[in-house]
Structure formats: structure tokens, C-alpha cells
Design an enzyme around this catalytic site. Structure first.
Site, PDB file in Angstrom:
ATOM      1  N   ALA A  72       0.964  -1.300   0.089  1.00  0.00           N
ATOM      2  CA  ALA A  72      -0.077  -0.126  -0.100  1.00  0.00           C
ATOM      3  C   ALA A  72       1.044   1.330  -0.014  1.00  0.00           C
ATOM      4  O   ALA A  72       2.116   1.279   0.510  1.00  0.00           O
ATOM      5  CB  ALA A  72      -0.739   0.034   1.398  1.00  0.00           C
ATOM      6  N   GLU A 105      -2.294 -11.627  -4.491  1.00  0.00           N
ATOM      7  CA  GLU A 105      -3.707 -11.578  -5.256  1.00  0.00           C
ATOM      8  C   GLU A 105      -3.969 -10.084  -5.282  1.00  0.00           C
ATOM      9  O   GLU A 105      -3.549  -9.447  -4.475  1.00  0.00           O
ATOM     10  CB  GLU A 105      -4.709 -11.991  -4.091  1.00  0.00           C
ATOM     11  CG  GLU A 105      -4.500 -13.888  -4.059  1.00  0.00           C
ATOM     12  CD  GLU A 105      -3.618 -14.170  -2.808  1.00  0.00           C
ATOM     13  OE1 GLU A 105      -3.332 -15.360  -2.835  1.00  0.00           O
ATOM     14  OE2 GLU A 105      -3.101 -13.377  -1.955  1.00  0.00           O
ATOM     15  N   ASN A 110      -9.299  -3.583  -9.279  1.00  0.00           N
ATOM     16  CA  ASN A 110      -8.006  -2.780  -9.046  1.00  0.00           C
ATOM     17  C   ASN A 110      -7.051  -2.707 -10.272  1.00  0.00           C
ATOM     18  O   ASN A 110      -5.863  -3.164 -10.201  1.00  0.00           O
ATOM     19  CB  ASN A 110      -7.275  -3.247  -7.790  1.00  0.00           C
ATOM     20  CG  ASN A 110      -6.519  -2.037  -7.371  1.00  0.00           C
ATOM     21  OD1 ASN A 110      -5.748  -1.367  -8.011  1.00  0.00           O
ATOM     22  ND2 ASN A 110      -5.743  -2.262  -6.050  1.00  0.00           N
ATOM     23  N   TYR A 117       1.614  -4.349 -11.267  1.00  0.00           N
ATOM     24  CA  TYR A 117       2.319  -5.624 -11.204  1.00  0.00           C
ATOM     25  C   TYR A 117       2.523  -6.328 -12.555  1.00  0.00           C
ATOM     26  O   TYR A 117       3.740  -6.936 -12.785  1.00  0.00           O
ATOM     27  CB  TYR A 117       1.204  -6.695 -10.553  1.00  0.00           C
ATOM     28  CG  TYR A 117       0.833  -6.157  -9.102  1.00  0.00           C
ATOM     29  CD1 TYR A 117       1.524  -5.307  -8.392  1.00  0.00           C
ATOM     30  CD2 TYR A 117      -0.620  -6.587  -8.667  1.00  0.00           C
ATOM     31  CE1 TYR A 117       1.212  -4.947  -6.927  1.00  0.00           C
ATOM     32  CE2 TYR A 117      -0.739  -5.961  -7.495  1.00  0.00           C
ATOM     33  CZ  TYR A 117      -0.079  -5.423  -6.799  1.00  0.00           C
ATOM     34  OH  TYR A 117      -0.490  -4.735  -5.128  1.00  0.00           O
TER      35      TYR A 117
END
Length: 153
Positions: A72, A105, A110, A117
């Protein structure tokens, strides 16, 4: 802007928990972060900018695999390379512990995280139905594999 990527310490937990609560609908507790960050097989890092925690990440390593548990970035530090810097250092440290494959995950909705990623070399390998709560949503499972010869010594 200078980033300091370093191991998560007990003094960071309040800021980490605050970012976690603002980011996730089912956040980890301060106790969970403290416990996870103190296990020798785990790697928990923070990115510090001008004395503030800008972001954090964590990976659990076991038998050559890394399960990325938390990533985050505080809203006011997003889109500045914080997550990418955290991932680079987390993967470097995990590879030094003989980790050759990483898993994570991400919510299907999102898109920003998924694109990040993918840009880091993660590929979709599956779906976990109804993995997330509040709201209920599927998770995309992603992985990244290194050849054993790519491991940094």
C-alpha cells in the site's frame, strides 16, 4: 524526492496501520503487522519520505516461494514510484533468501495495481472466486518467476 526503503520497525506500525485502514476494507491490525514484521522468514519494508511513511509491503517466504501479503502507498505519495521501489527491494531481499517465485492476489477491479504488477513482470495465473470481502469480489492470482541463475548473491 529521496526514498528510504528500510525494514519495517515497531515505531512505523501506527503510520502503517493508518495507511492500511485508508486503503483496505478489511485492514490488518497493528498487532498483525508487528507480528509479521518480526518473523525472520518474512520481509516487511517501508518507504520513508521526509520522515513520513509513504508506503509499505510485506512478503512471507517459505521453501523458495514468496507470498506477497501487503502492498500500500499513502494517497498523497501515489504515482511517484514508491510501490515500484518497494517491490524492487522486497524482491532483491527475497531472492537473497533463495526465493525464485512470487505470488500475490489483487482485486479484479483494481486496474491500477494490476497494471503496476504486470509492468513488474507478474503474470495472471488464476482466479480466486469471492476472495475479498466488503465488497465481495474475485481475486486475480499473479506470479513472477526467476530462474535460479538470476538470483543475486
Amino acid at each position: 524526492m529521496d526514498f528510504l526503503i528500510r525494514p519495517m520497525e515497531e515505531r512505523d506500525i501506527d503510520e502503517v496501520e493508518s495507511i492500511e485502514k485508508k486503503t483496505f476494507s478489511v485492514p490488518w491490525s497493528a498487532t498483525s503487522f508487528l507480528d509479521a514484521s518480526q518473523k525472520s522468514d518474512n520481509i516487511y519494508l517501508v518507504c520513508e519520505i521526509e520522515g513520513s511513511i509513504a508506503g509499505y509491503c510485506g512478503v512471507w517466504t517459505v521453501l523458495g516461494e514468496g507470498n506477497i501479503t501487503n502492498v500500500a502507498v499513502a494517497e498523497n505519495f501515489r504515482r511517484r514510484g514508491v510501490a515500484r521501489s518497494l517491490f524492487d527491494e522486497m524482491e532483491r531481499q527475497a531472492r537473497a533468501k533463495a526465493v525464485d517465485i512470487f505470488f500475490l492476489e489483487v482485486r479484479t477491479s483494481n486496474e491500477a495495481a494490476r497494471k503496476l504488477y504486470e509492468s513488474l513482470g507478474y503474470k495472471q495465473i488464476g482466479i480466486r472466486k469471492r476472495f475479498y470481502e466488503r465488497p465481495v469480489e474475485d481475486a486475480i492470482v499473479m506470479s513472477k518467476m526467476y530462474n535460479k541463475t538470476q538470483r543475486e548473491e
